[in-house]
Design a protein around this motif. Structure first.
Motif, PDB file in Angstrom:
ATOM      1  N   GLY A 157       0.788  -1.220   0.000  1.00  0.00           N
ATOM      2  CA  GLY A 157       0.000   0.000   0.000  1.00  0.00           C
ATOM      3  C   GLY A 157       0.819   1.268   0.000  1.00  0.00           C
ATOM      4  O   GLY A 157       0.305   2.360   0.262  1.00  0.00           O
ATOM      5  N   ARG A 158       2.114   1.138  -0.308  1.00  0.00           N
ATOM      6  CA  ARG A 158       2.986   2.308  -0.336  1.00  0.00           C
ATOM      7  C   ARG A 158       3.021   2.910  -1.730  1.00  0.00           C
ATOM      8  O   ARG A 158       2.839   2.218  -2.733  1.00  0.00           O
ATOM      9  CB  ARG A 158       4.397   1.925   0.118  1.00  0.00           C
ATOM     10  N   ALA A 159       3.251   4.203  -1.800  1.00  0.00           N
ATOM     11  CA  ALA A 159       3.327   4.892  -3.085  1.00  0.00           C
ATOM     12  C   ALA A 159       4.703   4.695  -3.693  1.00  0.00           C
ATOM     13  O   ALA A 159       5.713   4.999  -3.076  1.00  0.00           O
ATOM     14  CB  ALA A 159       3.054   6.383  -2.899  1.00  0.00           C
ATOM     15  N   VAL A 160       4.754   4.169  -4.897  1.00  0.00           N
ATOM     16  CA  VAL A 160       6.002   4.041  -5.630  1.00  0.00           C
ATOM     17  C   VAL A 160       6.108   5.242  -6.554  1.00  0.00           C
ATOM     18  O   VAL A 160       5.262   5.446  -7.420  1.00  0.00           O
ATOM     19  CB  VAL A 160       6.037   2.736  -6.447  1.00  0.00           C
ATOM     20  N   PHE A 161       7.128   6.045  -6.351  1.00  0.00           N
ATOM     21  CA  PHE A 161       7.212   7.269  -7.128  1.00  0.00           C
ATOM     22  C   PHE A 161       8.626   7.500  -7.632  1.00  0.00           C
ATOM     23  O   PHE A 161       9.580   6.952  -7.119  1.00  0.00           O
ATOM     24  CB  PHE A 161       6.748   8.469  -6.313  1.00  0.00           C
ATOM     25  N   THR A 162       8.741   8.320  -8.657  1.00  0.00           N
ATOM     26  CA  THR A 162      10.022   8.725  -9.209  1.00  0.00           C
ATOM     27  C   THR A 162      10.011  10.245  -9.286  1.00  0.00           C
ATOM     28  O   THR A 162       8.951  10.879  -9.180  1.00  0.00           O
ATOM     29  CB  THR A 162      10.228   8.162 -10.625  1.00  0.00           C
ATOM     30  N   PRO A 163      11.165  10.862  -9.490  1.00  0.00           N
ATOM     31  CA  PRO A 163      11.178  12.327  -9.641  1.00  0.00           C
ATOM     32  C   PRO A 163      10.225  12.820 -10.722  1.00  0.00           C
ATOM     33  O   PRO A 163       9.559  13.834 -10.562  1.00  0.00           O
ATOM     34  CB  PRO A 163      12.640  12.622  -9.993  1.00  0.00           C
TER      35      PRO A 163
ATOM     36  N   GLU B 279       3.286  18.408   2.246  1.00  0.00           N
ATOM     37  CA  GLU B 279       3.138  17.645   1.011  1.00  0.00           C
ATOM     38  C   GLU B 279       3.849  18.335  -0.144  1.00  0.00           C
ATOM     39  O   GLU B 279       4.545  17.699  -0.941  1.00  0.00           O
ATOM     40  CB  GLU B 279       1.644  17.449   0.688  1.00  0.00           C
ATOM     41  N   THR B 280       3.688  19.655  -0.232  1.00  0.00           N
ATOM     42  CA  THR B 280       4.349  20.407  -1.292  1.00  0.00           C
ATOM     43  C   THR B 280       5.864  20.343  -1.139  1.00  0.00           C
ATOM     44  O   THR B 280       6.603  20.171  -2.114  1.00  0.00           O
ATOM     45  CB  THR B 280       3.883  21.877  -1.277  1.00  0.00           C
ATOM     46  N   GLU B 281       6.337  20.470   0.092  1.00  0.00           N
ATOM     47  CA  GLU B 281       7.774  20.421   0.365  1.00  0.00           C
ATOM     48  C   GLU B 281       8.360  19.080  -0.051  1.00  0.00           C
ATOM     49  O   GLU B 281       9.418  19.015  -0.705  1.00  0.00           O
ATOM     50  CB  GLU B 281       8.013  20.665   1.859  1.00  0.00           C
ATOM     51  N   ILE B 282       7.671  17.998   0.297  1.00  0.00           N
ATOM     52  CA  ILE B 282       8.166  16.667  -0.031  1.00  0.00           C
ATOM     53  C   ILE B 282       8.158  16.455  -1.548  1.00  0.00           C
ATOM     54  O   ILE B 282       9.116  15.910  -2.119  1.00  0.00           O
ATOM     55  CB  ILE B 282       7.323  15.597   0.685  1.00  0.00           C
ATOM     56  N   LEU B 283       7.110  16.906  -2.225  1.00  0.00           N
ATOM     57  CA  LEU B 283       7.062  16.754  -3.673  1.00  0.00           C
ATOM     58  C   LEU B 283       8.197  17.518  -4.343  1.00  0.00           C
ATOM     59  O   LEU B 283       8.766  17.070  -5.343  1.00  0.00           O
ATOM     60  CB  LEU B 283       5.717  17.233  -4.219  1.00  0.00           C
ATOM     61  N   ARG B 284       8.523  18.673  -3.817  1.00  0.00           N
ATOM     62  CA  ARG B 284       9.635  19.448  -4.374  1.00  0.00           C
ATOM     63  C   ARG B 284      10.937  18.648  -4.288  1.00  0.00           C
ATOM     64  O   ARG B 284      11.711  18.590  -5.243  1.00  0.00           O
ATOM     65  CB  ARG B 284       9.793  20.768  -3.626  1.00  0.00           C
TER      66      ARG B 284
ATOM     67  N   GLY C 190      14.906  14.818  -7.377  1.00  0.00           N
ATOM     68  CA  GLY C 190      15.644  13.574  -7.488  1.00  0.00           C
ATOM     69  C   GLY C 190      16.002  12.896  -6.188  1.00  0.00           C
ATOM     70  O   GLY C 190      16.671  11.860  -6.193  1.00  0.00           O
ATOM     71  N   LEU C 191      15.562  13.438  -5.048  1.00  0.00           N
ATOM     72  CA  LEU C 191      15.872  12.803  -3.773  1.00  0.00           C
ATOM     73  C   LEU C 191      14.993  11.579  -3.563  1.00  0.00           C
ATOM     74  O   LEU C 191      13.820  11.562  -3.946  1.00  0.00           O
ATOM     75  CB  LEU C 191      15.675  13.778  -2.613  1.00  0.00           C
ATOM     76  N   THR C 192      15.537  10.555  -2.948  1.00  0.00           N
ATOM     77  CA  THR C 192      14.764   9.367  -2.626  1.00  0.00           C
ATOM     78  C   THR C 192      13.970   9.610  -1.346  1.00  0.00           C
ATOM     79  O   THR C 192      14.209  10.576  -0.608  1.00  0.00           O
ATOM     80  CB  THR C 192      15.676   8.158  -2.401  1.00  0.00           C
TER      81      THR C 192
ATOM     82  N   GLU D  22       6.498   8.542   2.312  1.00  0.00           N
ATOM     83  CA  GLU D  22       5.702   7.843   1.290  1.00  0.00           C
ATOM     84  C   GLU D  22       4.206   8.087   1.492  1.00  0.00           C
ATOM     85  O   GLU D  22       3.458   8.235   0.525  1.00  0.00           O
ATOM     86  CB  GLU D  22       6.004   6.350   1.338  1.00  0.00           C
ATOM     87  N   ASN D  23       3.766   8.151   2.742  1.00  0.00           N
ATOM     88  CA  ASN D  23       2.349   8.407   3.014  1.00  0.00           C
ATOM     89  C   ASN D  23       1.933   9.794   2.535  1.00  0.00           C
ATOM     90  O   ASN D  23       0.825   9.981   2.027  1.00  0.00           O
ATOM     91  CB  ASN D  23       2.058   8.263   4.510  1.00  0.00           C
ATOM     92  N   HIS D  24       2.808  10.779   2.706  1.00  0.00           N
ATOM     93  CA  HIS D  24       2.505  12.131   2.227  1.00  0.00           C
ATOM     94  C   HIS D  24       2.365  12.150   0.706  1.00  0.00           C
ATOM     95  O   HIS D  24       1.458  12.788   0.162  1.00  0.00           O
ATOM     96  CB  HIS D  24       3.607  13.104   2.650  1.00  0.00           C
ATOM     97  N   VAL D  25       3.258  11.440   0.022  1.00  0.00           N
ATOM     98  CA  VAL D  25       3.176  11.396  -1.436  1.00  0.00           C
ATOM     99  C   VAL D  25       1.893  10.696  -1.876  1.00  0.00           C
ATOM    100  O   VAL D  25       1.186  11.153  -2.777  1.00  0.00           O
ATOM    101  CB  VAL D  25       4.409  10.682  -2.027  1.00  0.00           C
ATOM    102  N   GLN D  26       1.565   9.601  -1.225  1.00  0.00           N
ATOM    103  CA  GLN D  26       0.351   8.864  -1.584  1.00  0.00           C
ATOM    104  C   GLN D  26      -0.897   9.717  -1.336  1.00  0.00           C
ATOM    105  O   GLN D  26      -1.845   9.698  -2.129  1.00  0.00           O
ATOM    106  CB  GLN D  26       0.281   7.563  -0.798  1.00  0.00           C
TER     107      GLN D  26
END
Length: 217
Positions: free
Chosen positions: A125-131, A160-165, A170-172, A188-192
């Protein structure tokens, strides 16, 4: 999940050699591959029967696209998690798939280990994301917020905005967690959560949009 707790997986791709190779690799690595499909219609039919934990979804299908297939699969198997496998030039399509309910995406050039890790994360249930995906989400949010229907825009928190930035740069997730003194799972929860908010935007039938710049404003 299978009887032993192993995630069940369905692979959707219209190229039989690639599809079979991915299914074989996953099976060899301990995953329970319960079905494969070559298009939107077959993906829907098989998902309705096997209800896979994770669906690996190609974006280019003979009878539709990955976004349509994502919506069709989730209509008959709402507990399934969709992980899009995309080529780098399909970013606008990936955004549509996220709006349709995909948890995240992985580029087709990913290594075998990266694919295994992504399937496990998706099953949990985790969000898999890339830059690239984070950049699309952040860009879409900015466009919505500035548009004529801004009152219908999903509201992102400062965190949420800070993490997306950071992800867009390119940060993991682990690097972001260390920088912000948060847990890996919290990032990961914030991104999801942001992805879910973007799906709300789809209900007002926003135009397709992709952005490749302006993330450092």
């Amino acid at each position: 999940m299978g009887a032993d707790g192993t995630p069940t997986v369905m692979v959707v791709d219209d190229h039989p050699i690639w599809r079979d190779a991915v299914a074989r690799d996953l099976a060899e690595d301990g995953f329970n591959v319960v079905a494969t499909a070559d298009g939107v219609a077959s993906a829907r039919r098989r998902a309705a029967v096997v209800h896979p934990d994770v669906v690996l979804m190609d974006m280019r299908l003979p009878d539709g696209d990955g976004a349509q297939a994502t919506a069709e699969v989730l209509a008959v198997s709402p507990s399934s998690k969709i992980l899009v496998l995309s080529a780098s030039d399909e970013r606008d399509d990936v955004l549509e798939a996220v709006k349709a309910g995909a948890t995240g995406y992985l580029v087709k050039s990913a290594s075998k280990q990266e694919l295994d890790d992504a399937v496990r994360a998706t099953a949990e249930g985790r969000a898999v994301f890339t830059p690239g995906l984070a950049g699309l989400v952040l860009g879409e949010y900015r466009r919505i917020a500035k548009g004529p229907d801004a009152t219908s825009a999903p509201s992102l928190t400062e965190r949420e905005t800070e993490i997306l930035r950071y992800v867009a740069k390119g940060l993991t997730a682990k690097q972001i967690a260390a920088r912000l003194s948060l847990s890996h799972r919290t990032v990961e929860n914030h991104v999801q959560a942001t992805f879910r908010k973007l799906q709300v935007a789809n209900r007002v039938e926003l135009a397709r949009y992709a952005i490749e710049h302006g993330l450092d404003e």
